[in-house]
Design a protein around this motif. Sequence first.
Motif, PDB file in Angstrom:
ATOM      1  N   VAL A  26       0.827  -1.039   0.060  1.00 54.92           N
ATOM      2  CA  VAL A  26      -0.113   0.077   0.095  1.00 54.92           C
ATOM      3  C   VAL A  26       0.896   1.071   0.129  1.00 54.92           C
ATOM      4  O   VAL A  26       1.896   1.078   0.480  1.00 54.92           O
ATOM      5  CB  VAL A  26      -0.996  -0.043   1.265  1.00 54.92           C
ATOM      6  CG1 VAL A  26      -0.108   0.009   2.534  1.00 54.92           C
ATOM      7  CG2 VAL A  26      -1.714   1.407   1.188  1.00 54.92           C
ATOM      8  N   SER A  27       0.350   2.304  -0.661  1.00 54.98           N
ATOM      9  CA  SER A  27       1.140   3.578  -0.658  1.00 54.98           C
ATOM     10  C   SER A  27       0.016   4.620  -0.290  1.00 54.98           C
ATOM     11  O   SER A  27      -1.181   4.672  -0.881  1.00 54.98           O
ATOM     12  CB  SER A  27       1.724   4.089  -2.080  1.00 54.98           C
ATOM     13  OG  SER A  27       2.167   5.244  -2.201  1.00 54.98           O
ATOM     14  N   GLU A  51      -7.495  -1.770   8.006  1.00 53.93           N
ATOM     15  CA  GLU A  51      -8.323  -2.114   7.132  1.00 53.93           C
ATOM     16  C   GLU A  51      -7.789  -2.891   5.904  1.00 53.93           C
ATOM     17  O   GLU A  51      -8.112  -3.625   5.423  1.00 53.93           O
ATOM     18  CB  GLU A  51      -9.149  -1.017   6.415  1.00 53.93           C
ATOM     19  CG  GLU A  51     -10.070  -0.506   7.558  1.00 53.93           C
ATOM     20  CD  GLU A  51     -10.771   0.887   7.043  1.00 53.93           C
ATOM     21  OE1 GLU A  51     -12.014   1.108   7.565  1.00 53.93           O
ATOM     22  OE2 GLU A  51     -10.541   1.409   5.907  1.00 53.93           O
ATOM     23  N   ILE A  52      -6.582  -2.431   5.289  1.00 59.06           N
ATOM     24  CA  ILE A  52      -6.048  -2.864   4.152  1.00 59.06           C
ATOM     25  C   ILE A  52      -4.966  -3.981   4.403  1.00 59.06           C
ATOM     26  O   ILE A  52      -4.995  -5.140   3.695  1.00 59.06           O
ATOM     27  CB  ILE A  52      -5.129  -1.727   3.611  1.00 59.06           C
ATOM     28  CG1 ILE A  52      -6.014  -0.589   3.328  1.00 59.06           C
ATOM     29  CG2 ILE A  52      -4.207  -2.335   2.468  1.00 59.06           C
ATOM     30  CD1 ILE A  52      -4.983   0.575   2.996  1.00 59.06           C
ATOM     31  N   GLY A 220      -3.128  -7.444  -9.152  1.00 59.82           N
ATOM     32  CA  GLY A 220      -4.373  -6.687  -8.999  1.00 59.82           C
ATOM     33  C   GLY A 220      -4.043  -5.757  -8.173  1.00 59.82           C
ATOM     34  O   GLY A 220      -3.024  -5.404  -7.583  1.00 59.82           O
ATOM     35  N   SER A 221      -4.836  -4.393  -8.228  1.00 63.00           N
ATOM     36  CA  SER A 221      -4.722  -3.255  -7.528  1.00 63.00           C
ATOM     37  C   SER A 221      -5.886  -2.507  -7.453  1.00 63.00           C
ATOM     38  O   SER A 221      -6.954  -2.493  -8.261  1.00 63.00           O
ATOM     39  CB  SER A 221      -3.959  -2.402  -8.544  1.00 63.00           C
ATOM     40  OG  SER A 221      -4.039  -2.144  -9.748  1.00 63.00           O
ATOM     41  N   VAL A 239      -3.375   0.590  -3.507  1.00 65.23           N
ATOM     42  CA  VAL A 239      -2.884  -0.904  -3.113  1.00 65.23           C
ATOM     43  C   VAL A 239      -2.577  -1.808  -4.343  1.00 65.23           C
ATOM     44  O   VAL A 239      -3.392  -1.532  -5.375  1.00 65.23           O
ATOM     45  CB  VAL A 239      -3.920  -1.631  -2.182  1.00 65.23           C
ATOM     46  CG1 VAL A 239      -3.452  -2.880  -1.783  1.00 65.23           C
ATOM     47  CG2 VAL A 239      -4.624  -0.809  -1.093  1.00 65.23           C
ATOM     48  N   ILE A 240      -1.591  -2.507  -4.295  1.00 67.73           N
ATOM     49  CA  ILE A 240      -1.155  -3.368  -5.213  1.00 67.73           C
ATOM     50  C   ILE A 240      -0.744  -4.744  -5.014  1.00 67.73           C
ATOM     51  O   ILE A 240      -0.107  -4.731  -3.686  1.00 67.73           O
ATOM     52  CB  ILE A 240      -0.067  -2.924  -6.494  1.00 67.73           C
ATOM     53  CG1 ILE A 240       0.203  -3.712  -7.711  1.00 67.73           C
ATOM     54  CG2 ILE A 240       1.190  -2.726  -5.482  1.00 67.73           C
ATOM     55  CD1 ILE A 240       1.113  -3.032  -8.589  1.00 67.73           C
TER      56      ILE A 240
END
Length: 248
Positions: A26-27, A51-52, A220-221, A239-240
Amino acid sequence: MVARLDRVRYAQANRSETGPGQVRIVSYNIRKAVGLDWRRDPERIVAVLAEIDADVILLQEADKRVRRREGVLPRDILCGEMGYALAEVAIRPHSHGWHGNVILVRQSFPIAETRRIDLPSAEPRGAVSATLADPRIEVIGVHLGLNAAMRRRQLAVLQAYLAQADHPVVIGGDFNEWRRGSDHVENLGTVIEPGPSFHSRVPVAHLDRFILSGALRHEGSFVHRSDLAARASDHLPVVIDVAPEKPE
């Protein structure tokens, strides 16, 4: 403290899962944890990250810009309850990162090497790097300048850096590039734009992106949207999911 941990645990219980062999990155430009309500709320940022539930976290604007340049997030929660290790790139004792750029890596992914990458800049901007031991993937967090000519110089430095890498590299961060399809960005590698991430109130700009270089699969992202993320910063997290290419 109890309320804070309850928010984190609730978010983790409702996270999405990655597939086997994938690394989730995540960035997130957190604007020094100051939300759209103009309150500095580090716990809200922590809850969004929970959450991520990424394996690698690339943060921008995670240190204050004045005086001691101290970090704004609760390191005890991130590196305790949430199980991350902070990549040691800071040069100031109270900072979490360098020029506000921070990398956190899940403790189950040992860090083999960290470094700072000097970028030309008239602002306190730069890039930081952490190389995972297994899988051997280098992740670089960036926050590029507001001036277009300066961004081109910064991207040229990153391009030269990638040219000497003998392993897969993921660059993620706030590129501050409003124009999509920039040749200067695409020269670095495969550009992944998960979607508009700025402004979080009404996202229209693809400022936050990823670059893939080397033998990596893009699995996926997405842009992470939630009630908390919509208030926590002026950027939404991107997110990737990536995985090393299998040798033929």
